[in-house]
Design a protein around this motif. Structure first.
Motif, PDB file in Angstrom:
ATOM      1  N   ALA A  55      -3.891   3.180   7.125  1.00  0.00           N
ATOM      2  CA  ALA A  55      -5.050   3.354   6.242  1.00  0.00           C
ATOM      3  C   ALA A  55      -5.686   4.721   6.473  1.00  0.00           C
ATOM      4  CB  ALA A  55      -6.065   2.249   6.495  1.00  0.00           C
ATOM      5  N   GLN A  56      -6.124   5.333   5.378  1.00  0.00           N
ATOM      6  CA  GLN A  56      -6.762   6.642   5.434  1.00  0.00           C
ATOM      7  C   GLN A  56      -8.113   6.574   4.734  1.00  0.00           C
ATOM      8  OE1 GLN A  56      -4.179   9.675   3.787  1.00  0.00           O
ATOM      9  NE2 GLN A  56      -2.336   8.617   4.535  1.00  0.00           N
ATOM     10  N   ARG A  57      -9.040   7.362   5.210  1.00  0.00           N
ATOM     11  CA  ARG A  57     -10.357   7.368   4.570  1.00  0.00           C
ATOM     12  C   ARG A  57     -10.356   8.191   3.282  1.00  0.00           C
ATOM     13  NH1 ARG A  57     -13.759   4.775   7.787  1.00  0.00           N
ATOM     14  NH2 ARG A  57     -13.281   4.668  10.016  1.00  0.00           N
ATOM     15  N   SER A  58      -9.324   9.000   3.094  1.00  0.00           N
ATOM     16  CA  SER A  58      -9.281   9.873   1.923  1.00  0.00           C
ATOM     17  C   SER A  58      -8.829   9.160   0.648  1.00  0.00           C
ATOM     18  CB  SER A  58      -8.351  11.057   2.186  1.00  0.00           C
ATOM     19  OG  SER A  58      -7.039  10.609   2.505  1.00  0.00           O
ATOM     20  N   ARG A  59      -8.141   8.011   0.801  1.00  0.00           N
ATOM     21  CA  ARG A  59      -7.669   7.294  -0.391  1.00  0.00           C
ATOM     22  C   ARG A  59      -7.401   5.839  -0.021  1.00  0.00           C
ATOM     23  NH1 ARG A  59      -2.346   6.033  -0.530  1.00  0.00           N
ATOM     24  NH2 ARG A  59      -0.948   7.037   0.979  1.00  0.00           N
ATOM     25  N   PRO A  60      -7.416   4.943  -1.016  1.00  0.00           N
ATOM     26  CA  PRO A  60      -7.139   3.526  -0.727  1.00  0.00           C
ATOM     27  C   PRO A  60      -5.694   3.313  -0.302  1.00  0.00           C
ATOM     28  CG  PRO A  60      -8.251   3.794  -2.853  1.00  0.00           C
ATOM     29  CD  PRO A  60      -7.809   5.157  -2.413  1.00  0.00           C
ATOM     30  N   LEU A  61      -5.483   2.373   0.607  1.00  0.00           N
ATOM     31  CA  LEU A  61      -4.146   1.969   1.020  1.00  0.00           C
ATOM     32  C   LEU A  61      -3.612   0.980  -0.003  1.00  0.00           C
ATOM     33  CD1 LEU A  61      -2.043   2.137   3.403  1.00  0.00           C
ATOM     34  CD2 LEU A  61      -3.081   0.019   4.247  1.00  0.00           C
ATOM     35  N   ARG A  62      -2.435   1.275  -0.561  1.00  0.00           N
ATOM     36  CA  ARG A  62      -1.849   0.416  -1.589  1.00  0.00           C
ATOM     37  C   ARG A  62      -0.898  -0.585  -0.927  1.00  0.00           C
ATOM     38  NH1 ARG A  62      -1.776   1.247  -6.742  1.00  0.00           N
ATOM     39  NH2 ARG A  62       0.472   0.829  -6.952  1.00  0.00           N
ATOM     40  N   ILE A  63      -1.207  -1.883  -1.079  1.00  0.00           N
ATOM     41  CA  ILE A  63      -0.446  -2.950  -0.427  1.00  0.00           C
ATOM     42  C   ILE A  63       0.047  -3.923  -1.491  1.00  0.00           C
ATOM     43  CG2 ILE A  63      -0.538  -4.863   1.225  1.00  0.00           C
ATOM     44  CD1 ILE A  63      -2.863  -3.400   2.604  1.00  0.00           C
ATOM     45  N   LEU A  64       1.315  -4.335  -1.366  1.00  0.00           N
ATOM     46  CA  LEU A  64       1.889  -5.363  -2.222  1.00  0.00           C
ATOM     47  C   LEU A  64       2.323  -6.534  -1.361  1.00  0.00           C
ATOM     48  CD1 LEU A  64       3.048  -6.361  -4.977  1.00  0.00           C
ATOM     49  CD2 LEU A  64       5.210  -5.259  -4.311  1.00  0.00           C
ATOM     50  N   ASP A  65       1.824  -7.730  -1.680  1.00  0.00           N
ATOM     51  CA  ASP A  65       2.229  -8.958  -1.005  1.00  0.00           C
ATOM     52  C   ASP A  65       3.127  -9.736  -1.957  1.00  0.00           C
ATOM     53  OD1 ASP A  65       2.530 -11.248   0.478  1.00  0.00           O
ATOM     54  OD2 ASP A  65       0.415 -11.821   0.450  1.00  0.00           O
ATOM     55  N   VAL A  66       4.416  -9.833  -1.622  1.00  0.00           N
ATOM     56  CA  VAL A  66       5.404 -10.493  -2.481  1.00  0.00           C
ATOM     57  C   VAL A  66       5.415 -11.989  -2.181  1.00  0.00           C
ATOM     58  CG1 VAL A  66       7.845 -10.605  -3.116  1.00  0.00           C
ATOM     59  CG2 VAL A  66       6.804  -8.396  -2.520  1.00  0.00           C
ATOM     60  N   GLY A  67       5.276 -12.804  -3.225  1.00  0.00           N
ATOM     61  CA  GLY A  67       5.214 -14.250  -3.018  1.00  0.00           C
ATOM     62  C   GLY A  67       3.940 -14.643  -2.305  1.00  0.00           C
ATOM     63  N   ARG A  80     -10.517  -7.287   6.585  1.00  0.00           N
ATOM     64  CA  ARG A  80     -10.397  -6.484   7.805  1.00  0.00           C
ATOM     65  C   ARG A  80     -10.546  -4.993   7.498  1.00  0.00           C
ATOM     66  NH1 ARG A  80      -7.986  -8.855  12.432  1.00  0.00           N
ATOM     67  NH2 ARG A  80      -8.426  -6.824  13.364  1.00  0.00           N
ATOM     68  N   LEU A  81      -9.925  -4.527   6.436  1.00  0.00           N
ATOM     69  CA  LEU A  81     -10.041  -3.118   6.072  1.00  0.00           C
ATOM     70  C   LEU A  81     -11.476  -2.770   5.709  1.00  0.00           C
ATOM     71  CD1 LEU A  81      -6.742  -2.823   4.039  1.00  0.00           C
ATOM     72  CD2 LEU A  81      -7.297  -1.470   6.068  1.00  0.00           C
ATOM     73  N   ARG A  82     -12.133  -3.655   4.989  1.00  0.00           N
ATOM     74  CA  ARG A  82     -13.523  -3.406   4.616  1.00  0.00           C
ATOM     75  C   ARG A  82     -14.408  -3.354   5.858  1.00  0.00           C
ATOM     76  NH1 ARG A  82     -14.121  -7.437   1.180  1.00  0.00           N
ATOM     77  NH2 ARG A  82     -13.144  -6.213  -0.465  1.00  0.00           N
ATOM     78  N   GLN A  83     -14.148  -4.229   6.816  1.00  0.00           N
ATOM     79  CA  GLN A  83     -14.911  -4.210   8.067  1.00  0.00           C
ATOM     80  C   GLN A  83     -14.739  -2.899   8.807  1.00  0.00           C
ATOM     81  OE1 GLN A  83     -16.996  -6.744   9.597  1.00  0.00           O
ATOM     82  NE2 GLN A  83     -16.990  -7.326   7.433  1.00  0.00           N
ATOM     83  N   ASP A  84     -13.581  -2.271   8.650  1.00  0.00           N
ATOM     84  CA  ASP A  84     -13.311  -0.989   9.310  1.00  0.00           C
ATOM     85  C   ASP A  84     -13.690   0.203   8.442  1.00  0.00           C
ATOM     86  OD1 ASP A  84     -12.416  -2.180  11.622  1.00  0.00           O
ATOM     87  OD2 ASP A  84     -10.298  -2.123  11.058  1.00  0.00           O
ATOM     88  N   GLY A  85     -14.355  -0.059   7.331  1.00  0.00           N
ATOM     89  CA  GLY A  85     -14.815   1.010   6.461  1.00  0.00           C
ATOM     90  C   GLY A  85     -13.712   1.692   5.674  1.00  0.00           C
ATOM     91  N   LEU A  86     -12.652   0.942   5.373  1.00  0.00           N
ATOM     92  CA  LEU A  86     -11.496   1.506   4.692  1.00  0.00           C
ATOM     93  C   LEU A  86     -11.261   0.810   3.356  1.00  0.00           C
ATOM     94  CD1 LEU A  86      -9.260   1.605   7.867  1.00  0.00           C
ATOM     95  CD2 LEU A  86     -10.184   3.611   6.688  1.00  0.00           C
ATOM     96  N   ASP A  87     -10.752   1.567   2.401  1.00  0.00           N
ATOM     97  CA  ASP A  87     -10.490   1.028   1.080  1.00  0.00           C
ATOM     98  C   ASP A  87      -9.026   0.651   0.927  1.00  0.00           C
ATOM     99  OD1 ASP A  87     -13.111   1.375   0.177  1.00  0.00           O
ATOM    100  OD2 ASP A  87     -12.725   3.456  -0.432  1.00  0.00           O
ATOM    101  N   ALA A  88      -8.775  -0.322   0.066  1.00  0.00           N
ATOM    102  CA  ALA A  88      -7.404  -0.738  -0.209  1.00  0.00           C
ATOM    103  C   ALA A  88      -7.296  -1.228  -1.646  1.00  0.00           C
ATOM    104  CB  ALA A  88      -6.967  -1.839   0.752  1.00  0.00           C
ATOM    105  N   GLU A 127       6.013   1.299 -10.314  1.00  0.00           N
ATOM    106  CA  GLU A 127       4.909   1.149  -9.363  1.00  0.00           C
ATOM    107  C   GLU A 127       5.383   1.414  -7.934  1.00  0.00           C
ATOM    108  OE1 GLU A 127       2.243  -2.048  -9.777  1.00  0.00           O
ATOM    109  OE2 GLU A 127       2.524  -2.249 -11.945  1.00  0.00           O
ATOM    110  N   THR A 128       4.485   1.926  -7.107  1.00  0.00           N
ATOM    111  CA  THR A 128       4.798   2.184  -5.699  1.00  0.00           C
ATOM    112  C   THR A 128       3.625   1.769  -4.828  1.00  0.00           C
ATOM    113  OG1 THR A 128       4.005   4.481  -5.851  1.00  0.00           O
ATOM    114  CG2 THR A 128       6.381   4.098  -6.186  1.00  0.00           C
ATOM    115  N   TYR A 129       3.942   1.496  -3.552  1.00  0.00           N
ATOM    116  CA  TYR A 129       2.948   1.004  -2.594  1.00  0.00           C
ATOM    117  C   TYR A 129       3.214   1.634  -1.227  1.00  0.00           C
ATOM    118  CZ  TYR A 129       2.506  -2.420  -6.309  1.00  0.00           C
ATOM    119  OH  TYR A 129       2.342  -3.018  -7.538  1.00  0.00           O
TER     120      TYR A 129
END
Length: 241
Positions: A55-67, A80-88, A127-129
Motif C-alpha cells: 500500500a502507498q499513500r500516493s494512490r489507492p491499492l487495487r485489490i481483486l478478490d476472486v470468488g 485494516r487499510l483504513r485504520q492505517d490511513g491508506l486507501d484501496a 482491468e489490472t490490479y
C-alpha cells in the motif's frame, strides 16, 4: 466414519453450490464466513505480509478478490487499510449472483465494489490490479477452470504485483480438527447454515501441497501453512507466460 483422504474427492459437491440451496441457510452461511475464516484463514497474516507492504499513500491499492463469497475478506482488508490511513479500491468478484447480492447488502460502509463476473471478463476489459487473491476457491474448480483462473490472474496483476490464492490443505488432521471444532457449535453459532457439512466436503475436495505443485504452471510457488493451509503464489516480477 471418516472418509479416505489419500486422494482428492473431486466429485463431491458442496451444498451451498446447489442453485436451489435453501436461501435462508445460504444467507446464514455467508453471514458466518467472517467468523470461520478469521479462525482458519489467518487474514491478519495476509494483511501484514502481503497487503500492507504494497500500500502507498500516493494512490489507492487495487485489490481483486476472486470468488469473494460473502465479501468478509474484502471488508476486513478495507477496514485494516483504513485504520492505517491508506486507501484501496477493492473488487469482490463472484460468479454467483446470490453471493454478490448478499455481500452488497451487507457492505457496512466498507465501500467494496461487488461484481458478478468471471475473471475472463475482467481480462477482456483490460482491468489490472496490484494484488489478485482468493480464499477457499481453488478446491471448487475443475482442471479447466483452474487453468483459466491462474492464467487470468497473471494477466490481471500489474508488473511487480502479487497473485496469492489461499486454500485448505487436505489432511486427516484438518478433517478431524474441523469436525471436532464445528461439532461444538453446530447447534448454536453454525445452526441452520451449510458451514459444517460444506467445510468437511471442502477438505475432501482440497489439494495436498505436493498435488497442487505438480499441476501448477511454471512461475507459481506452493507454500504450506498452519493450520492445514496452502498458498499458490505468483510474483509479478516473474516472466509472464
Amino acid at each position: 466414519m471418516r472418509p479416505d483422504l489419500t486422494t482428492r474427492d473431486a466429485e463431491a459437491r458442496e451444498l451451498m453450490d446447489d442453485p436451489h440451496a435453501d436461501a435462508r441457510m445460504l444467507a446464514r452461511t455467508y453471514g458466518r464466513f467472517g467468523f470461520v475464516n478469521a479462525l482458519v484463514s489467518r487474514p491478519g497474516a495476509l494483511y501484514r505480509r502481503d497487503i500492507r507492504p504494497r500500500a502507498q499513500r500516493s494512490r489507492p491499492l487495487r485489490i481483486l478478490d476472486v470468488g469473494a463469497g460473502g465479501g468478509d475478506l474484502c471488508r476486513l482488508l478495507a477496514w485494516r487499510l483504513r485504520q492505517d490511513g491508506l486507501d484501496a479500491e477493492i473488487t469482490a468478484l463472484d460468479a454467483d449472483e446470490r453471493a454478490i447480492r448478499w455481500a452488497s447488502a451487507h457492505d457496512g460502509g466498507a465501500g467494496i465494489r461487488y461484481r458478478r463476473a468471471l475473471t475472463t471478463e475482467l481480462v477482456a476489459a483490460g482491468e489490472t490490479y496490484d494484488v489478485v487473491l482468493s480464499n477457499h476457491v481453488l478446491h471448487h474448480l475443475d482442471d479447466a477452470e483452474l487453468t483459466t483462473v491462474l492464467s487470468d490472474s497473471v494477466q490481471l496483476v500489474t508488473p511487480g504485483g502479487l497473485v496469492s490464492h489461499h486454500d485448505i490443505a487436505r489432511s486427516r488432521t484438518a478433517y478431524a480438527l474441523f469436525a471436532a471444532a464445528t461439532w461444538t457449535i453446530s447447534t448454536t453459532l453454525l445452526a441452520d447454515s451449510f458451514i459444517r457439512e460444506d467445510g468437511l466436503i471442502s477438505i475432501r475436495r482440497s489439494y495436498k501441497p505436493a498435488e497442487l505443485a505438480a499441476i501448477a504452471p511454471a512461475g507459481w510457488t506452493v507454500r504450506g501453512g498452519v493450520p492445514s493451509r496452502l498458498e499458490l503464489r505468483w510474483e509479478g516480477d516473474h516472466a509472464r507466460p
